[in-house]
Design an enzyme around this catalytic site. Structure first.
Site, PDB file in Angstrom:
ATOM      1  N   ALA A  74       3.319 -22.728  19.180  1.00 37.29           N
ATOM      2  CA  ALA A  74       4.029 -21.874  18.219  1.00 37.29           C
ATOM      3  C   ALA A  74       3.381 -20.500  18.134  1.00 37.29           C
ATOM      4  CB  ALA A  74       4.039 -22.541  16.845  1.00 37.29           C
ATOM      5  N   ARG A 129      12.965 -11.444  19.582  1.00 37.22           N
ATOM      6  CA  ARG A 129      14.418 -11.358  19.491  1.00 37.22           C
ATOM      7  C   ARG A 129      14.976 -11.787  18.133  1.00 37.22           C
ATOM      8  NH1 ARG A 129      15.712 -14.447  24.916  1.00 37.22           N
ATOM      9  NH2 ARG A 129      13.522 -15.066  24.649  1.00 37.22           N
ATOM     10  N   GLY A 132       0.300 -17.666  28.498  1.00 43.68           N
ATOM     11  CA  GLY A 132       1.102 -18.701  29.146  1.00 43.68           C
ATOM     12  C   GLY A 132       0.969 -20.049  28.455  1.00 43.68           C
ATOM     13  N   THR A 133       1.884 -20.955  28.786  1.00 39.53           N
ATOM     14  CA  THR A 133       1.920 -22.246  28.091  1.00 39.53           C
ATOM     15  C   THR A 133       0.691 -23.114  28.387  1.00 39.53           C
ATOM     16  OG1 THR A 133       3.466 -22.913  29.854  1.00 39.53           O
ATOM     17  CG2 THR A 133       4.422 -22.419  27.723  1.00 39.53           C
ATOM     18  N   LYS A 151      20.151 -28.688 -19.994  1.00 39.26           N
ATOM     19  CA  LYS A 151      18.795 -28.623 -19.456  1.00 39.26           C
ATOM     20  C   LYS A 151      17.926 -29.602 -20.221  1.00 39.26           C
ATOM     21  CE  LYS A 151      15.415 -26.740 -20.951  1.00 39.26           C
ATOM     22  NZ  LYS A 151      14.377 -25.956 -21.623  1.00 39.26           N
ATOM     23  N   TYR A 189      14.957 -22.314 -28.509  1.00 41.93           N
ATOM     24  CA  TYR A 189      13.836 -21.397 -28.249  1.00 41.93           C
ATOM     25  C   TYR A 189      13.715 -20.406 -29.401  1.00 41.93           C
ATOM     26  CZ  TYR A 189      11.021 -18.118 -25.425  1.00 41.93           C
ATOM     27  OH  TYR A 189      10.026 -17.307 -24.933  1.00 41.93           O
ATOM     28  N   SER A 207      33.234 -27.442 -33.354  1.00 40.72           N
ATOM     29  CA  SER A 207      33.184 -26.340 -32.394  1.00 40.72           C
ATOM     30  C   SER A 207      32.376 -25.170 -32.925  1.00 40.72           C
ATOM     31  CB  SER A 207      34.599 -25.854 -32.093  1.00 40.72           C
ATOM     32  OG  SER A 207      35.300 -26.886 -31.447  1.00 40.72           O
TER      33      SER A 207
HETATM   34  C1  UD1 Z   1       9.041 -22.703  29.427  1.00 43.97           C
HETATM   35  C2  UD1 Z   1       8.752 -23.493  30.688  1.00 43.97           C
HETATM   36  C3  UD1 Z   1      10.064 -23.723  31.435  1.00 43.97           C
HETATM   37  C4  UD1 Z   1      11.053 -24.429  30.563  1.00 43.97           C
HETATM   38  C5  UD1 Z   1      11.233 -23.691  29.242  1.00 43.97           C
HETATM   39  C6  UD1 Z   1      12.046 -24.515  28.280  1.00 43.97           C
HETATM   40  C7  UD1 Z   1       6.507 -22.833  31.356  1.00 43.97           C
HETATM   41  C8  UD1 Z   1       5.717 -22.019  32.290  1.00 43.97           C
HETATM   42  N1  UD1 Z   1       7.823 -22.744  31.484  1.00 43.97           N
HETATM   43  O1  UD1 Z   1       9.538 -21.455  29.846  1.00 43.97           O
HETATM   44  O2  UD1 Z   1       9.828 -24.493  32.593  1.00 43.97           O
HETATM   45  O3  UD1 Z   1      12.303 -24.557  31.212  1.00 43.97           O
HETATM   46  O4  UD1 Z   1       9.963 -23.426  28.622  1.00 43.97           O
HETATM   47  O5  UD1 Z   1      12.388 -23.760  27.166  1.00 43.97           O
HETATM   48  O6  UD1 Z   1       5.965 -23.550  30.559  1.00 43.97           O
HETATM   49  N2  UD1 Z   1       3.926 -20.143  24.052  1.00 43.97           N
HETATM   50  C9  UD1 Z   1       2.698 -20.031  23.463  1.00 43.97           C
HETATM   51  N3  UD1 Z   1       1.731 -19.330  24.109  1.00 43.97           N
HETATM   52  C10 UD1 Z   1       1.929 -18.739  25.297  1.00 43.97           C
HETATM   53  C11 UD1 Z   1       3.198 -18.868  25.883  1.00 43.97           C
HETATM   54  C12 UD1 Z   1       4.177 -19.573  25.240  1.00 43.97           C
HETATM   55  O7  UD1 Z   1       2.472 -20.564  22.377  1.00 43.97           O
HETATM   56  O8  UD1 Z   1       0.995 -18.126  25.796  1.00 43.97           O
HETATM   57  C13 UD1 Z   1       4.970 -20.900  23.365  1.00 43.97           C
HETATM   58  C14 UD1 Z   1       6.117 -19.993  22.957  1.00 43.97           C
HETATM   59  O9  UD1 Z   1       5.949 -19.540  21.646  1.00 43.97           O
HETATM   60  C15 UD1 Z   1       7.319 -20.905  23.081  1.00 43.97           C
HETATM   61  C16 UD1 Z   1       6.915 -21.897  24.168  1.00 43.97           C
HETATM   62  O10 UD1 Z   1       5.510 -21.833  24.259  1.00 43.97           O
HETATM   63  O11 UD1 Z   1       7.532 -21.629  21.908  1.00 43.97           O
HETATM   64  C17 UD1 Z   1       7.567 -21.637  25.498  1.00 43.97           C
HETATM   65  O12 UD1 Z   1       7.180 -20.365  25.943  1.00 43.97           O
HETATM   66  P1  UD1 Z   1       8.176 -19.410  26.673  1.00 43.97           P
HETATM   67  O13 UD1 Z   1       7.480 -18.205  27.096  1.00 43.97           O
HETATM   68  O14 UD1 Z   1       9.393 -19.253  25.872  1.00 43.97           O
HETATM   69  O15 UD1 Z   1       8.490 -20.299  27.947  1.00 43.97           O
HETATM   70  P2  UD1 Z   1       9.697 -20.157  28.904  1.00 43.97           P
HETATM   71  O16 UD1 Z   1       9.501 -18.948  29.745  1.00 43.97           O
HETATM   72  O17 UD1 Z   1      10.957 -20.267  28.167  1.00 43.97           O
END
Ligand code: UD1
Ligand code: CA
Length: 456
Positions: free
Chosen positions: A10, A16, A79-80, A350, A386, A404
């Site tokens: 999260a 957006r 990244g994730t 109430k 009150y 009434s």
């Molecule tokens: C990711 C997947 C993709 C999948 C898609 C589904 C990866 C590399 N790709 O892509 O295969 O189809 O989700 O929706 O995992 N987040 C973090 N920290 C980060 C990056 C992301 O907390 O550094 C969180 C984001 O807030 C989000 C989620 O991870 O809730 C997914 O990240 P997002 O960048 O939206 O991934 P996608 O590019 O959509």
């Protein structure tokens, strides 16, 4: 592997959404998206929730402080896989780990359970779905015999891979030990320069693991929210599911597309709900309940055979069997209506107990009061509860009749069968069966001349 750590990503900004509020705190069905995910995670036996925060971390922690989660910060969104890495210090050895997303709010306990069941010493599980339009998602790459080999992100895919319709939902489950071993092996040499969690799949294969794909029961389970249009679409899809569940359990809805449930709603059978009603918090409806259009019911219990007419608002109240309310009644917290009671139009109550068979039919305010059985409160009666500083109680005995436009200045007690003449202002108690007349006597002045307009 008898316990499960649930990592919820999260950290994203949710650009957006065009909002000062972190994306996962935007509400779906009356609750932050993140709260839905946490509730689903709570269904996991022996679970431990770890939320990876980034943008708006403080707000997020505050909003879900009572959820029993651990919060870890990812200060830079690399990244994730990098996000999951942040949670590693809190993972328990020899457990399972499940990855969920704060902006994918409707994942179901059933799907989670299937995912976790498929995890074993040689198997990891991945939630996938076939989409007609797979644009933007990571694609599931399978070998000649149909086994999952890897996930390729949209931006890294070749034309052949882009044609694949099976996509990665992002949800995955595996042994914690494997995750901890493989995560550091993931690099960022790809189109986005990010550490992709999806690279785990190829690593698992290289290490001789199988990948089991699980499919969700409904696409809403895996739909993510990136903007307010998607949020509204997911809201309506979810509301339709709730409406259908209610109909299947025996309640008729005049129009399932004009029904909103923001919390838990339980109901008996043979109820009828007209359009534009909102149910919030914990609401229970008995059986044979009829609810007119535009009613708002919050944290209340509604008995059998109750009729709630249009535009009635009920909050934290207990409505007895066969009571009739509204139209335009406002039932505020602490109201308890007995059986066969009537609270009519433009009546506000109430913190008031109303005994069986009593009626407050028109235009009244009754607060901090206790009414016995079969009391009749006339139109325009006001309990003056009150004094500007403290609240005081009004007690009305069984069978009393309040004329009434009476003003009952509390604290005041009206005994059983007491009778208050219309237009009275009570400052003293009325004993049982007595008539109280507390207003100036009528004088008729014969031949009275109306004022005339002065020359100016
Ligand atoms: C990711 C997947 C993709 C999948 C898609 C589904 C990866 C590399 N790709 O892509 O295969 O189809 O989700 O929706 O995992 N987040 C973090 N920290 C980060 C990056 C992301 O907390 O550094 C969180 C984001 O807030 C989000 C989620 O991870 O809730 C997914 O990240 P997002 O960048 O939206 O991934 P996608 O590019 O959509
Ligand atoms: Ca991305």
């Amino acid at each position: 592997m008898t316990s499960t750590d649930i990592v919820i990503l999260a950290a994203g900004k949710g650009t957006r959404m065009q909002s000062a509020l972190p994306k996962v705190l935007h509400q779906l069905a009356g609750q932050p998206m993140l709260a839905h995910v946490l509730a689903a995670a709570d269904t996991v036996a022996n679970g431990k929730k770890i939320v990876v925060t980034g943008h708006g971390a403080e707000q997020l922690e505050q909003a879900t402080a009572t959820s029993g989660s651990i919060f870890v910060q990812q200060t830079e969104q690399l990244g994730t896989a990098h996000a999951v890495q942040m949670a590693v210090p809190h993972l328990r050895a020899d457990a399972k780990v499940l990855i969920l997303y704060g902006d994918v709010p409707l994942i179901s306990p059933d799907t989670i359970s299937k995912m976790l069941t498929a995890v074993s010493a040689k198997n990891i599980s991945l939630l996938t779905i076939n989409l007609d339009n797979p644009m933007g998602y990571g694609r599931i790459v399978r070998n000649q015999v149909g086994e999952i080999d890897s996930i390729i992100e949209q931006k890294d895919a070749n034309p052949e891979q882009l044609a694949i319709k099976e996509i990665n939902t992002g949800v995955l489950a595996l042994g914690t030990n494997q995750l901890i071993e493989w995560l550091p092996q993931i690099g960022n040499n790809n189109a986005q320069g990010e550490y992709y969690l999806t690279d785990l799949i190829a690593l698992a294969r290289a290490n001789g693991y199988n990948i089991t794909s699980i499919q969700p029961t409904s696409t809403t389970e895996v739909e993510g929210v990136n903007n307010r249009i998607q949020l509204s679409q997911l809201e309506r899809a979810h509301q339709l599911q709730l409406a259908e569940a209610l109909m299947l359990s025996g309640t008729t809805l005049a129009d399932p597309s004009r029904f909103d449930q923001r919390g838990k709603l339980s109901a008996g059978t043979d109820n009828f709900i007209d359009v534009n009603c909102i149910f919030e918090g914990q609401v229970h409806l008995g059986s044979g309940v009829r609810i007119g259009p535009n009613c708002h019911i919050v944290d209340s219990i509604i008995g059998d055979g109750v009729e709630i007419k249009s535009n009635t608002v009920i909050e934290s109240a207990d409505i007895g069997n066969f009571a009739t309310l509204g139209p335009f009644a406002r039932i505020r917290p602490g109201t308890k209506l007995g059986k066969n009671t009537k609270v009519g139009n433009f009546v506000e109550t109430k913190k008031t107990i109303v005994g069986d068979g009593s009626k407050i039919n028109h235009l009244s305010y009754v607060g901090d009061a206790e009414l016995g059985e079969n009391v009749n409160v006339g139109a325009g009666t006001i309990t003056c509860n009150y004094d500007g500083v403290n609240k005081h109680k009004t007690d009305i005995g069984d069978g009393a009749f309040i004329g009434s436009n009476s003003t009952l200045i509390a604290p005041v007690t009206i005994g059983e069968q007491g009778f208050v003449a219309a237009g009275s202002t009570l400052t003293q108690d009325v004993s049982a069966s007595a008539l109280a007349v507390s207003r100036s006597k009528q004088r008729n002045i014969e031949g009275w001349k109306r004022p005339t307009k002065k020359d100016s």
